[in-house]
Design a protein around this motif. Structure first.
Motif, PDB file in Angstrom:
ATOM      1  N   SER A   1       0.827  -1.212   0.000  1.00  0.00           N
ATOM      2  CA  SER A   1       0.000   0.000   0.000  1.00  0.00           C
ATOM      3  C   SER A   1       0.859   1.258   0.000  1.00  0.00           C
ATOM      4  O   SER A   1       0.529   2.249  -0.670  1.00  0.00           O
ATOM      5  CB  SER A   1      -0.938   0.008   1.207  1.00  0.00           C
ATOM      6  N   PHE A   2       1.974   1.241   0.746  1.00  0.00           N
ATOM      7  CA  PHE A   2       2.852   2.407   0.745  1.00  0.00           C
ATOM      8  C   PHE A   2       3.529   2.578  -0.600  1.00  0.00           C
ATOM      9  O   PHE A   2       3.683   3.709  -1.093  1.00  0.00           O
ATOM     10  CB  PHE A   2       3.913   2.312   1.846  1.00  0.00           C
ATOM     11  N   CYS A   3       3.957   1.486  -1.205  1.00  0.00           N
ATOM     12  CA  CYS A   3       4.596   1.574  -2.524  1.00  0.00           C
ATOM     13  C   CYS A   3       3.657   2.222  -3.534  1.00  0.00           C
ATOM     14  O   CYS A   3       4.043   3.135  -4.282  1.00  0.00           O
ATOM     15  CB  CYS A   3       5.021   0.185  -3.003  1.00  0.00           C
ATOM     16  N   LYS A   4       2.408   1.775  -3.545  1.00  0.00           N
ATOM     17  CA  LYS A   4       1.417   2.360  -4.452  1.00  0.00           C
ATOM     18  C   LYS A   4       1.213   3.838  -4.140  1.00  0.00           C
ATOM     19  O   LYS A   4       1.191   4.687  -5.042  1.00  0.00           O
ATOM     20  CB  LYS A   4       0.091   1.613  -4.334  1.00  0.00           C
ATOM     21  N   HIS A   5       1.056   4.149  -2.852  1.00  0.00           N
ATOM     22  CA  HIS A   5       0.823   5.531  -2.436  1.00  0.00           C
ATOM     23  C   HIS A   5       1.974   6.432  -2.868  1.00  0.00           C
ATOM     24  O   HIS A   5       1.746   7.562  -3.349  1.00  0.00           O
ATOM     25  CB  HIS A   5       0.658   5.593  -0.913  1.00  0.00           C
ATOM     26  N   SER A   6       3.206   5.983  -2.694  1.00  0.00           N
ATOM     27  CA  SER A   6       4.356   6.842  -2.995  1.00  0.00           C
ATOM     28  C   SER A   6       4.467   7.148  -4.489  1.00  0.00           C
ATOM     29  O   SER A   6       4.815   8.269  -4.875  1.00  0.00           O
ATOM     30  CB  SER A   6       5.652   6.208  -2.474  1.00  0.00           C
ATOM     31  N   ILE A   7       4.145   6.185  -5.330  1.00  0.00           N
ATOM     32  CA  ILE A   7       4.138   6.426  -6.774  1.00  0.00           C
ATOM     33  C   ILE A   7       3.000   7.375  -7.139  1.00  0.00           C
ATOM     34  O   ILE A   7       3.178   8.338  -7.901  1.00  0.00           O
ATOM     35  CB  ILE A   7       4.012   5.103  -7.552  1.00  0.00           C
ATOM     36  N   GLN A   8       1.832   7.122  -6.592  1.00  0.00           N
ATOM     37  CA  GLN A   8       0.672   7.976  -6.886  1.00  0.00           C
ATOM     38  C   GLN A   8       0.901   9.408  -6.428  1.00  0.00           C
ATOM     39  O   GLN A   8       0.537  10.352  -7.134  1.00  0.00           O
ATOM     40  CB  GLN A   8      -0.576   7.390  -6.221  1.00  0.00           C
ATOM     41  N   LEU A   9       1.533   9.571  -5.257  1.00  0.00           N
ATOM     42  CA  LEU A   9       1.813  10.911  -4.745  1.00  0.00           C
ATOM     43  C   LEU A   9       2.823  11.629  -5.640  1.00  0.00           C
ATOM     44  O   LEU A   9       2.713  12.848  -5.863  1.00  0.00           O
ATOM     45  CB  LEU A   9       2.332  10.831  -3.314  1.00  0.00           C
ATOM     46  N   THR A  10       3.785  10.895  -6.139  1.00  0.00           N
ATOM     47  CA  THR A  10       4.760  11.472  -7.058  1.00  0.00           C
ATOM     48  C   THR A  10       4.075  12.033  -8.300  1.00  0.00           C
ATOM     49  O   THR A  10       4.321  13.175  -8.711  1.00  0.00           O
ATOM     50  CB  THR A  10       5.803  10.418  -7.469  1.00  0.00           C
ATOM     51  N   VAL A  11       3.198  11.244  -8.889  1.00  0.00           N
ATOM     52  CA  VAL A  11       2.502  11.680 -10.100  1.00  0.00           C
ATOM     53  C   VAL A  11       1.537  12.827  -9.787  1.00  0.00           C
ATOM     54  O   VAL A  11       1.405  13.784 -10.571  1.00  0.00           O
ATOM     55  CB  VAL A  11       1.761  10.500 -10.750  1.00  0.00           C
ATOM     56  N   LYS A  12       0.882  12.765  -8.637  1.00  0.00           N
ATOM     57  CA  LYS A  12      -0.036  13.844  -8.243  1.00  0.00           C
ATOM     58  C   LYS A  12       0.729  15.154  -8.067  1.00  0.00           C
ATOM     59  O   LYS A  12       0.239  16.242  -8.431  1.00  0.00           O
ATOM     60  CB  LYS A  12      -0.752  13.480  -6.944  1.00  0.00           C
ATOM     61  N   THR A  13       1.952  15.061  -7.523  1.00  0.00           N
ATOM     62  CA  THR A  13       2.752  16.253  -7.249  1.00  0.00           C
ATOM     63  C   THR A  13       3.361  16.850  -8.519  1.00  0.00           C
ATOM     64  O   THR A  13       3.333  18.066  -8.721  1.00  0.00           O
ATOM     65  CB  THR A  13       3.882  15.920  -6.251  1.00  0.00           C
ATOM     66  N   PHE A  14       3.902  15.994  -9.367  1.00  0.00           N
ATOM     67  CA  PHE A  14       4.654  16.471 -10.528  1.00  0.00           C
ATOM     68  C   PHE A  14       3.917  16.320 -11.860  1.00  0.00           C
ATOM     69  O   PHE A  14       4.344  16.875 -12.874  1.00  0.00           O
ATOM     70  CB  PHE A  14       5.995  15.744 -10.618  1.00  0.00           C
ATOM     71  N   GLY A  15       2.851  15.531 -11.863  1.00  0.00           N
ATOM     72  CA  GLY A  15       2.079  15.368 -13.082  1.00  0.00           C
ATOM     73  C   GLY A  15       2.568  14.315 -14.040  1.00  0.00           C
ATOM     74  O   GLY A  15       1.942  14.079 -15.084  1.00  0.00           O
ATOM     75  N   ARG A  16       3.649  13.647 -13.689  1.00  0.00           N
ATOM     76  CA  ARG A  16       4.191  12.624 -14.587  1.00  0.00           C
ATOM     77  C   ARG A  16       5.241  11.793 -13.852  1.00  0.00           C
ATOM     78  O   ARG A  16       5.656  12.122 -12.734  1.00  0.00           O
ATOM     79  CB  ARG A  16       4.827  13.269 -15.816  1.00  0.00           C
TER      80      ARG A  16
END
Length: 286
Positions: free
Chosen positions: A105-120
């Motif tokens: 769950s953390f692995c998924k969250h960290s990738i999703q947060l990265t994309v949410k923050t930077f857009g890609r």
């Protein structure tokens, strides 16, 4: 026919005094070098275990080449803040994400947060790892075995599976394996086993993603001076760490990071499924 005959490669010329006048030389010596080019401008890189050691060196080097950086780490907050400061000195952004990579769950969250923050997301670097030396295989408990595999290889699966929702043609994945995957390690059997798994993961994933034009490669460092070393070995072993390789010393993280830059950039567009070996001169035939 005379072998090794010397042939003119520049106009005949001489000067009458030392050390000479460069402006009179024909052709002029080249002194500017290659144009300094940012190789990752506009890209976003995620680095697991990016707070220190090799991960920090990668983060700072990639930042110098124009990439925004997302770093996941466990609990080393001061190290992570230092890395963020060094990254942002380069005029790019840095996102810190703390948590346990053993948890899907953390692995998924960290990738999703990265994309949410930077857009890609353009570059995924699976780098985090742990190691717990044991002199005897019998001393490797089920708990240790589980933690080592969950951290070193399971997390790579979790992160990569989520990242593939966002990676596109031209994106790259770079995994950190180790020289121990090739020569083994009598006191790091479980760790070396995960690193061998990472080699197989890299080669298999590269084949699976080739049609999507997503390249997958790895780096197999030898003895590198990182916080993992004094956290793993006793004082005497730490004092001698790296002295047994041909170059007679441990490497620095900054000597490893360029391998990742090469694999992430367009300099390596014809490479996938390959492993680079910054290891102080050990021949591993891998």
């Amino acid at each position: 026919m005379e072998e090794n005959k010397k042939r003119p490669i520049r106009p005949e010329q001489e000067q009458s005094q030392q050390p000479g006048i460069e402006s009179e030389m024909k052709p002029q010596p080249k002194f500017e070098g290659n144009e300094i080019e940012q190789k990752l401008t506009g890209k976003v890189t995620y680095i697991s275990g990016g707070d220190s050691g090799i991960g920090r060196a990668i983060a700072v080097l990639f930042a110098k080449h124009g990439s925004d950086i997302a770093i996941s780490y466990f609990s080393e907050h001061n190290d992570a803040k230092k890395t963020k400061e060094e990254v942002e000195k380069q005029g790019v952004k840095c996102l810190l994400i703390d948590g346990d990579l053993k948890e899907e769950s953390f692995c998924k969250h960290s990738i999703q947060l990265t994309v949410k923050t930077f857009g890609r997301l353009d570059v995924l670097i699976n780098n985090a790892a742990v190691q717990y030396p044991q002199k005897d295989l019998k001393n490797i408990s089920a708990d240790q075995l589980t933690e080592t595999f969950q951290t070193n290889i399971f997390a790579m699966f979790y992160l990569t599976i989520e990242a593939l929702n966002y990676l596109n043609e031209g994106s790259t994945i770079i995994n950190t394996t180790s020289v121990t995957a090739y020569r083994g390690s009598a006191h790091l059997i479980d760790y070396a086993s995960t690193k061998g798994a990472i080699v197989a993961f890299t080669r298999s994933l590269s084949a699976a993603l080739a049609d999507k034009k997503i390249r997958v490669n790895a780096v197999a460092p030898g003895p590198i001076w990182t916080p993992l070393i004094p956290a793993s070995f006793d004082k005497k072993e730490v004092s001698e760490f790296g002295s047994n390789v041909p170059l007679k010393r441990a490497g620095e993280p900054e000597e490893v990071a360029p391998s990742y830059l090469f694999l992430a950039s367009n300099d390596s567009t014809y490479m996938t499924g390959q492993i680079l070996h910054p290891n102080g001169g050990e021949i591993v035939n891998g």
